[in-house]
Scaffold this motif. Structure first.
Motif, PDB file in Angstrom:
ATOM      1  N   VAL A 188     -19.129 -33.743  39.075  1.00 33.04           N
ATOM      2  CA  VAL A 188     -20.232 -34.693  39.105  1.00 33.04           C
ATOM      3  C   VAL A 188     -20.358 -35.388  40.457  1.00 33.04           C
ATOM      4  O   VAL A 188     -21.425 -35.886  40.808  1.00 33.04           O
ATOM      5  CB  VAL A 188     -20.073 -35.720  37.959  1.00 33.04           C
ATOM      6  CG1 VAL A 188     -18.968 -36.706  38.254  1.00 33.04           C
ATOM      7  CG2 VAL A 188     -21.384 -36.420  37.672  1.00 33.04           C
ATOM      8  N   GLN A 189     -19.269 -35.428  41.247  1.00 30.19           N
ATOM      9  CA  GLN A 189     -19.332 -36.093  42.545  1.00 30.19           C
ATOM     10  C   GLN A 189     -19.633 -35.143  43.696  1.00 30.19           C
ATOM     11  O   GLN A 189     -19.833 -35.592  44.820  1.00 30.19           O
ATOM     12  CB  GLN A 189     -17.995 -36.798  42.838  1.00 30.19           C
ATOM     13  CG  GLN A 189     -17.751 -38.025  41.963  1.00 30.19           C
ATOM     14  CD  GLN A 189     -16.491 -38.746  42.373  1.00 30.19           C
ATOM     15  OE1 GLN A 189     -15.457 -38.120  42.625  1.00 30.19           O
ATOM     16  NE2 GLN A 189     -16.556 -40.057  42.456  1.00 30.19           N
ATOM     17  N   ILE A 190     -19.668 -33.851  43.428  1.00 30.00           N
ATOM     18  CA  ILE A 190     -19.826 -32.879  44.513  1.00 30.00           C
ATOM     19  C   ILE A 190     -21.294 -32.506  44.657  1.00 30.00           C
ATOM     20  O   ILE A 190     -21.860 -31.863  43.770  1.00 30.00           O
ATOM     21  CB  ILE A 190     -18.977 -31.628  44.255  1.00 30.00           C
ATOM     22  CG1 ILE A 190     -17.505 -32.016  44.057  1.00 30.00           C
ATOM     23  CG2 ILE A 190     -19.127 -30.640  45.388  1.00 30.00           C
ATOM     24  CD1 ILE A 190     -16.608 -30.852  43.716  1.00 30.00           C
ATOM     25  N   PRO A 191     -21.940 -32.898  45.737  1.00 31.72           N
ATOM     26  CA  PRO A 191     -23.379 -32.627  45.881  1.00 31.72           C
ATOM     27  C   PRO A 191     -23.696 -31.132  45.807  1.00 31.72           C
ATOM     28  O   PRO A 191     -23.023 -30.313  46.438  1.00 31.72           O
ATOM     29  CB  PRO A 191     -23.704 -33.199  47.269  1.00 31.72           C
ATOM     30  CG  PRO A 191     -22.649 -34.218  47.518  1.00 31.72           C
ATOM     31  CD  PRO A 191     -21.407 -33.681  46.863  1.00 31.72           C
ATOM     32  N   TYR A 192     -24.663 -30.805  44.999  1.00 32.33           N
ATOM     33  CA  TYR A 192     -25.195 -29.455  44.849  1.00 32.33           C
ATOM     34  C   TYR A 192     -24.217 -28.476  44.202  1.00 32.33           C
ATOM     35  O   TYR A 192     -24.444 -27.267  44.235  1.00 32.33           O
ATOM     36  CB  TYR A 192     -25.683 -28.887  46.188  1.00 32.33           C
ATOM     37  CG  TYR A 192     -26.784 -29.701  46.805  1.00 32.33           C
ATOM     38  CD1 TYR A 192     -28.022 -29.807  46.192  1.00 32.33           C
ATOM     39  CD2 TYR A 192     -26.577 -30.386  47.995  1.00 32.33           C
ATOM     40  CE1 TYR A 192     -29.032 -30.568  46.746  1.00 32.33           C
ATOM     41  CE2 TYR A 192     -27.586 -31.160  48.561  1.00 32.33           C
ATOM     42  CZ  TYR A 192     -28.803 -31.239  47.929  1.00 32.33           C
ATOM     43  OH  TYR A 192     -29.810 -31.994  48.476  1.00 32.33           O
ATOM     44  N   ALA A 193     -23.139 -28.968  43.590  1.00 32.01           N
ATOM     45  CA  ALA A 193     -22.194 -28.054  42.941  1.00 32.01           C
ATOM     46  C   ALA A 193     -22.882 -27.287  41.814  1.00 32.01           C
ATOM     47  O   ALA A 193     -22.735 -26.069  41.677  1.00 32.01           O
ATOM     48  CB  ALA A 193     -20.991 -28.833  42.402  1.00 32.01           C
ATOM     49  N   GLY A 194     -23.642 -27.998  40.982  1.00 32.67           N
ATOM     50  CA  GLY A 194     -24.324 -27.327  39.874  1.00 32.67           C
ATOM     51  C   GLY A 194     -25.350 -26.328  40.356  1.00 32.67           C
ATOM     52  O   GLY A 194     -25.448 -25.209  39.832  1.00 32.67           O
ATOM     53  N   LEU A 195     -26.102 -26.689  41.372  1.00 29.15           N
ATOM     54  CA  LEU A 195     -27.110 -25.779  41.903  1.00 29.15           C
ATOM     55  C   LEU A 195     -26.458 -24.549  42.521  1.00 29.15           C
ATOM     56  O   LEU A 195     -26.979 -23.433  42.432  1.00 29.15           O
ATOM     57  CB  LEU A 195     -27.960 -26.511  42.947  1.00 29.15           C
ATOM     58  CG  LEU A 195     -29.301 -25.879  43.288  1.00 29.15           C
ATOM     59  CD1 LEU A 195     -30.219 -25.872  42.081  1.00 29.15           C
ATOM     60  CD2 LEU A 195     -29.955 -26.630  44.449  1.00 29.15           C
ATOM     61  N   ASP A 196     -25.322 -24.743  43.132  1.00 24.96           N
ATOM     62  CA  ASP A 196     -24.570 -23.627  43.713  1.00 24.96           C
ATOM     63  C   ASP A 196     -24.224 -22.611  42.627  1.00 24.96           C
ATOM     64  O   ASP A 196     -24.476 -21.406  42.767  1.00 24.96           O
ATOM     65  CB  ASP A 196     -23.296 -24.167  44.370  1.00 24.96           C
ATOM     66  CG  ASP A 196     -22.414 -23.057  44.922  1.00 24.96           C
ATOM     67  OD1 ASP A 196     -22.903 -21.925  45.083  1.00 24.96           O
ATOM     68  OD2 ASP A 196     -21.235 -23.330  45.205  1.00 24.96           O
ATOM     69  N   LEU A 223     -25.652 -22.236  39.712  1.00 26.15           N
ATOM     70  CA  LEU A 223     -26.874 -21.684  39.127  1.00 26.15           C
ATOM     71  C   LEU A 223     -27.441 -20.550  39.977  1.00 26.15           C
ATOM     72  O   LEU A 223     -27.878 -19.518  39.460  1.00 26.15           O
ATOM     73  CB  LEU A 223     -27.911 -22.793  38.969  1.00 26.15           C
ATOM     74  CG  LEU A 223     -29.242 -22.395  38.341  1.00 26.15           C
ATOM     75  CD1 LEU A 223     -29.049 -22.035  36.870  1.00 26.15           C
ATOM     76  CD2 LEU A 223     -30.250 -23.538  38.466  1.00 26.15           C
ATOM     77  N   LEU A 224     -27.436 -20.752  41.284  1.00 29.25           N
ATOM     78  CA  LEU A 224     -28.112 -19.803  42.177  1.00 29.25           C
ATOM     79  C   LEU A 224     -27.183 -18.749  42.750  1.00 29.25           C
ATOM     80  O   LEU A 224     -27.633 -17.889  43.507  1.00 29.25           O
ATOM     81  CB  LEU A 224     -28.777 -20.567  43.330  1.00 29.25           C
ATOM     82  CG  LEU A 224     -29.833 -21.590  42.946  1.00 29.25           C
ATOM     83  CD1 LEU A 224     -30.383 -22.279  44.183  1.00 29.25           C
ATOM     84  CD2 LEU A 224     -30.960 -20.939  42.165  1.00 29.25           C
ATOM     85  N   ARG A 225     -25.911 -18.812  42.407  1.00 28.12           N
ATOM     86  CA  ARG A 225     -24.951 -17.893  43.022  1.00 28.12           C
ATOM     87  C   ARG A 225     -25.338 -16.425  42.874  1.00 28.12           C
ATOM     88  O   ARG A 225     -25.124 -15.631  43.795  1.00 28.12           O
ATOM     89  CB  ARG A 225     -23.560 -18.149  42.439  1.00 28.12           C
ATOM     90  CG  ARG A 225     -22.441 -17.544  43.261  1.00 28.12           C
ATOM     91  CD  ARG A 225     -21.092 -18.028  42.749  1.00 28.12           C
ATOM     92  NE  ARG A 225     -20.885 -19.432  43.052  1.00 28.12           N
ATOM     93  CZ  ARG A 225     -19.879 -20.142  42.538  1.00 28.12           C
ATOM     94  NH1 ARG A 225     -19.036 -19.573  41.702  1.00 28.12           N
ATOM     95  NH2 ARG A 225     -19.735 -21.419  42.856  1.00 28.12           N
ATOM     96  N   PRO A 226     -25.949 -16.006  41.752  1.00 33.47           N
ATOM     97  CA  PRO A 226     -26.357 -14.590  41.674  1.00 33.47           C
ATOM     98  C   PRO A 226     -27.465 -14.218  42.654  1.00 33.47           C
ATOM     99  O   PRO A 226     -27.675 -13.037  42.931  1.00 33.47           O
ATOM    100  CB  PRO A 226     -26.857 -14.457  40.223  1.00 33.47           C
ATOM    101  CG  PRO A 226     -26.219 -15.571  39.480  1.00 33.47           C
ATOM    102  CD  PRO A 226     -26.125 -16.694  40.460  1.00 33.47           C
ATOM    103  N   ALA A 257     -24.264 -20.373  48.663  1.00 34.76           N
ATOM    104  CA  ALA A 257     -24.336 -21.783  48.301  1.00 34.76           C
ATOM    105  C   ALA A 257     -25.454 -22.450  49.078  1.00 34.76           C
ATOM    106  O   ALA A 257     -25.653 -22.184  50.259  1.00 34.76           O
ATOM    107  CB  ALA A 257     -22.999 -22.473  48.614  1.00 34.76           C
ATOM    108  N   PRO A 258     -26.212 -23.338  48.419  1.00 33.18           N
ATOM    109  CA  PRO A 258     -27.327 -23.982  49.104  1.00 33.18           C
ATOM    110  C   PRO A 258     -26.851 -24.857  50.249  1.00 33.18           C
ATOM    111  O   PRO A 258     -25.801 -25.482  50.183  1.00 33.18           O
ATOM    112  CB  PRO A 258     -27.978 -24.823  48.001  1.00 33.18           C
ATOM    113  CG  PRO A 258     -26.908 -25.045  47.003  1.00 33.18           C
ATOM    114  CD  PRO A 258     -26.046 -23.821  47.053  1.00 33.18           C
TER     115      PRO A 258
END
Length: 898
Positions: free
Chosen positions: A79-87, A89-92, A96-97
């Motif tokens: 929850v504290q790591i910016p863009y971890a979730g988006l990373d 999600l988009l990994r396929p 990393a963004p």
């Protein structure tokens, strides 16, 4: 397989119980996306209510529709790591963004990537309440931009105060899952645990209260342990289910439990990474088979990429909550060692492993924040400085870091985070200079600064305290931020003098833009002439930062240099768009729109005002929504949409009076006055506009007189208030001599010419940047010539006036010029304004397309996906009867020069 939610098994097929209506909503969403009508849906409800099952159904239904599937589960450890979730999600699709942009710009980049897929795309997001803030903001913005994209987002969130705040700000459509009814609850229990005694069956149904996960898990626990598994009933259902999961984990071998805890605390899911950390925790090599007992017990899955996935989010949270604090810290420390190659993730695990204040680690995080801010990665900077504040051993240093976090949240346009951060600051621990800074942040940046004279003097004193405490840079920053509030508060002379005194004490160099920005707004008459000279020198400079140009635009507008205000605003907007800083972009768009409207250019003002309002809503800046609406009202009045302009004025007056910002009523009166002029009611226009010039009226705003005297002069000439106009000219001549305000000088030149009949000097002025005012002067001159029976001489200025008014979309004034021409015996046909058929956003897109920008470039500028731009152009072409970009450019060019 039962997935801990409202499902059962029948003939080997997964059957969802009691959710037919909700399934219909989800499947309609997917069908719309496949048809090019992108949409998003938030599925919400309490823990165990069936969100995961409905999300799984969406995935299966998307697969049946040949959609490209992208999934992610929010993880509390990330929850504290910016863009971890988006990373994740988009990994396929991509690496990393990058964190060099804002969530808003990144959202459009992601939409562009998704648009490249040949198949429609489904983004299925589980446990979105655990997504890091940057990923959430990116996805929420993306959800509001999937208009014509073949993209569907289904987002599952658990109820709670934090998610309530997030969803209230996001404004996304929601689908709430309620508990199952009695019949459906019985059906689910019979399908999943058919062997319960009647008493236990009744007890499970009573305790579960329609919660599907409770029905399944409590029913299974009752089979294993009898009625004792259902005690104590006083605990919340989620806690009892978590304990059920905890009991399942307790039956695992010790090494497997260790691996499971590491997986629960890891911000990734890579099995090798988890095993490596387990080796450090246990002091011995851990084989891959250590996870197998958990897989066999159906607690976790290991997919084909060797990613560990928990069966249900409550299991993961149960692992975290039941682990001792020391065990959690040891795991985070081990993960930090394993992640030595990944500096950012390693730093966050080190921070989580730290048992108490650690100034060294806080300083390291602060350095990360500084570097991130320098490359405009505001989300990363905000997360880093926020954690640095938590780890600060020194209370004053913690407060200073919290104040910086407030600055970053404001720049990002994140009003919710800003208000939360302000509430966390211990004011008693701050140094005097920092307390002064907090005062302005709380009253100004957080919304609704109190701008009475006493409060403004407090600001001035606080800023002077910063200076005397050695915080000169912060004092300059604070003064730069507060000076616009001073301008629009229109305070007494003594208050202005105090702000000038404090500004001069800062000893800013004459070439420092901040000096011009502050003094031009605090005292636009007394320091306007010098400020105007400096503004003209700054205009061609290429080395000024975007925020400096934003502030210079504010200053230029305050002194009535509308051409310079528009130049500064539009040049800064280009960079702010590229950086995705839409909080600040909103404000500079307001300046650009205000300048265009003041110059009479309705064709430019309306799209800019519309975008300003949209982004102000996006970033929760209500006063900028109000400002954008007033600008739109002024532009609408000039183009003849009088009813719309008056509605905006009425709405704005209510808001301004409620906020007791009475000087801003001057902006309302200008809209009303110009609307009356457009409506042919010159007498009413004069009375509306005169209120701004009357010290006894609550709309009295002496500095705003500089900006709107031309409109008042026109209403006086057309309404026959010439004696009143002469008195006003006499009052304002010395003001113009001192301030050299371009807007006031243009208005006075018009008034003198109309009063004396000597138009030569006014017509000789260079008004190339003031097309509306030049056309107004020519219209009045031509009408004067016609009434003087100089018919032939009257036609050229009247023709030029009509053409110029048409070019800027000032239709009522153009109609007056054509009426005067008809009175001379000459008929001039009213041109067809093709652009009038378009909405403000469509006008913006059409103009950018005509300039040669591609759909992607237009999308990047306006925060739209390329496909959405394409759809807008598809709608635009038939409205203005063109079929290509070339024809579009021709129509727009012809419209602009008509």
């Amino acid at each position: 397989m039962i997935d801990g939610v409202a499902s059962g098994t029948m003939k080997g097929m997964s059957v969802i119980v009691g959710r037919d209506d909700q399934i219909g909503v989800v499947e309609a969403l997917l069908d719309d996306a496949c048809a090019g009508r992108g949409a998003a849906l938030v599925v919400r409800g309490e823990a165990g209510i069936g969100k995961s099952t409905l999300l799984d159904h969406a995935v299966r239904a998307g697969r049946d529709r040949a959609m490209r599937l992208l999934t992610v589960t929010g993880v509390q450890a990330e929850v504290q790591i910016p863009y971890a979730g988006l990373d994740h999600l988009l990994r396929p699709l991509r690496p990393a963004p990058s964190d060099t942009g804002s969530p808003y710009r990144l959202a459009i980049e992601v939409l562009g990537i998704l648009g490249e897929s040949e198949a429609p795309v489904l983004l299925a997001i589980e446990d979105a309440h655990w997504l890091d803030a940057a990923s959430w903001e990116t996805l929420a913005f993306l959800c509001r931009r999937v208009e014509a994209d073949r993209v569907a987002l289904v987002i599952a969130v658990r109820d709670g105060e934090d998610i309530d705040r997030r969803l209230a700000a996001a404004g996304l459509p929601e689908l709430r899952l309620e508990p199952l009814g009695p019949d459906d609850a019985e059906t689910l229990l019979d399908r999943t645990v058919p062997r319960l005694t009647r008493a236990l069956r009744a007890r499970v149904l009573d305790e579960a209260a329609g919660n599907p996960l409770g029905i399944v898990e409590l029913g299974a626990a009752a089979v294993r342990s009898g009625g004792s598994a259902l005690l104590p009933s006083s605990l919340p259902l989620s806690t009892r289910v978590e304990r059920t999961f905890g009991g399942l984990v307790a039956d695992l071998p010790p090494l497997t439990r260790t691996v499971m805890l590491i997986a629960a605390l890891d911000d990734g899911g890579d099995l090798d990474e988890i095993l490596a950390a387990a080796a450090l925790v246990t002091g011995a090599e851990v084989p891959p088979d250590a996870i197998q007992p958990a897989v066999t017990a159906r607690l976790v899955l290991v997919d084909e990429r060797y990613e560990v996935r928990f069966r249900h989010p409550l299991l993961r949270s149960a692992m975290r909550q039941q682990a001792a604090a020391g065990d959690r810290r040891r795991v985070h420390a081990a993960l930090a060692d394993v992640l030595a190659h990944d500096r950012q993730r390693r730093l966050w695990h080190r921070a989580s492993a730290e048992p108490g204040p650690n100034e060294s680690l806080a300083a390291e995080l602060t350095e990360v924040a500084v570097r991130a801010a320098q490359r405009q990665a505001v989300a990363t900077a905000l997360a880093a400085v926020g954690r640095a504040a938590q780890l600060s051993g020194d209370r004053a240093e913690r407060g200073r870091r919290q104040l910086w976090a407030c600055d970053l949240a404001f720049e990002q346009g994140d009003a919710l985070t800003l208000r939360r951060l302000i509430g966390e600051i211990d004011e008693t621990a701050l140094h005097p200079a920092d307390r002064a800074r907090l005062t302005w942040i709380r009253d100004g940046l957080a919304g609704g600064a109190r701008t009475g004279p006493d409060r403004l003097l407090t600001y001035a004193d606080h800023i002077d305290t910063m200076r005397r405490e050695g915080q000169r840079d912060l004092a300059v920053k604070a003064m730069t931020e507060v000076c616009m509030g001073v301008y629009y508060a229109s305070p007494p002379r003594a208050v202005r003098d105090r702000f000038v005194e404090v500004t001069l004490a800062l000893d800013l160099d004459a070439d420092d833009p901040a000096r011009t920005v502050i003094l031009s707004q605090v005292a636009p008459v007394e320091h306007g002439a010098v400020g105007l000279d400096r503004l003209r020198r700054f205009a061609p400079r290429m080395d000024l930062a975007p925020v400096q140009r934003v502030n210079l635009g504010f200053a230029a507008f305050a002194v009535g240099a509308f051409d310079l205000a528009r130049l500064f605003a539009l040049s800064s907007a280009a960079d702010l768009r590229a950086q995705g800083r839409i909080g600040t972009l909103t404000q500079t768009l307001a300046t650009a729109a205000s300048a265009a409207a003041a110059l009479g250019d309705t064709l430019a003002a309306l799209p800019l005002a519309a975008e300003c309002m949209a982004l102000a809503e996006e970033t929760r800046q209500p006063m900028w929504v109000l400002g954008g609406s007033l600008v739109a009202g002024l532009a609408e009045a000039r183009r003849g949409d009088v009813a719309a302009a008056r509605r905006r004025a009425d709405d704005a007056e209510r808001a301004i009076v409620a906020a007791r910002r009475f000087p801003m009523l001057a902006l309302v009166q200008r809209v009303r006055g110009v609307a009356a002029l457009a409506d042919g009611q010159a007498e009413d226009a004069f009375h509306q506009l005169s209120r701004v010039f009357d010290p006894a009226d609550r709309a009295w705003f002496p500095d705003y007189r500089l900006l709107m005297f031309g409109d008042l002069a026109e209403s006086a000439v057309r309404g026959g208030f010439l004696d009143e106009l002469r008195s006003l000219v006499a009052d304002l001549e010395p003001v113009a001599a001192q301030s050299r305000s371009p807007a006031l000088l243009v208005g006075l030149a018009y008034a003198r010419a109309a009063l004396t009949g000597d138009y030569g000097a006014a017509l000789a002025d260079d008004l190339a940047e003031w097309p509306f005012d030049r056309a107004r002067l020519r219209l009045t001159y031509g009408a004067w010539l016609r009434r003087s029976h100089r018919i032939t001489d009257s036609r050229p200025p009247l023709r030029a006036a009509a053409a110029a008014f048409d070019a800027v979309g000032a239709t009522p004034w153009a109609d007056r010029a054509r009426a005067e021409l008809r009175a001379t015996g000459e008929t001039r046909r009213k041109p067809i304004d093709a652009m009038a058929a378009l909405t403000p956003q469509e006008q913006q897109i059409a103009r950018l397309a005509a300039e040669g920008l591609s759909n992607r470039e237009i999308g990047e500028r306006l925060f739209l996906s390329p496909r959405t731009v394409s759809t807008h152009l598809y709608r635009i072409y038939p409205k203005i009867h063109v079929s290509s970009r070339t024809e579009l450019a021709h129509v727009i060019t012809s419209s602009d020069v008509t």
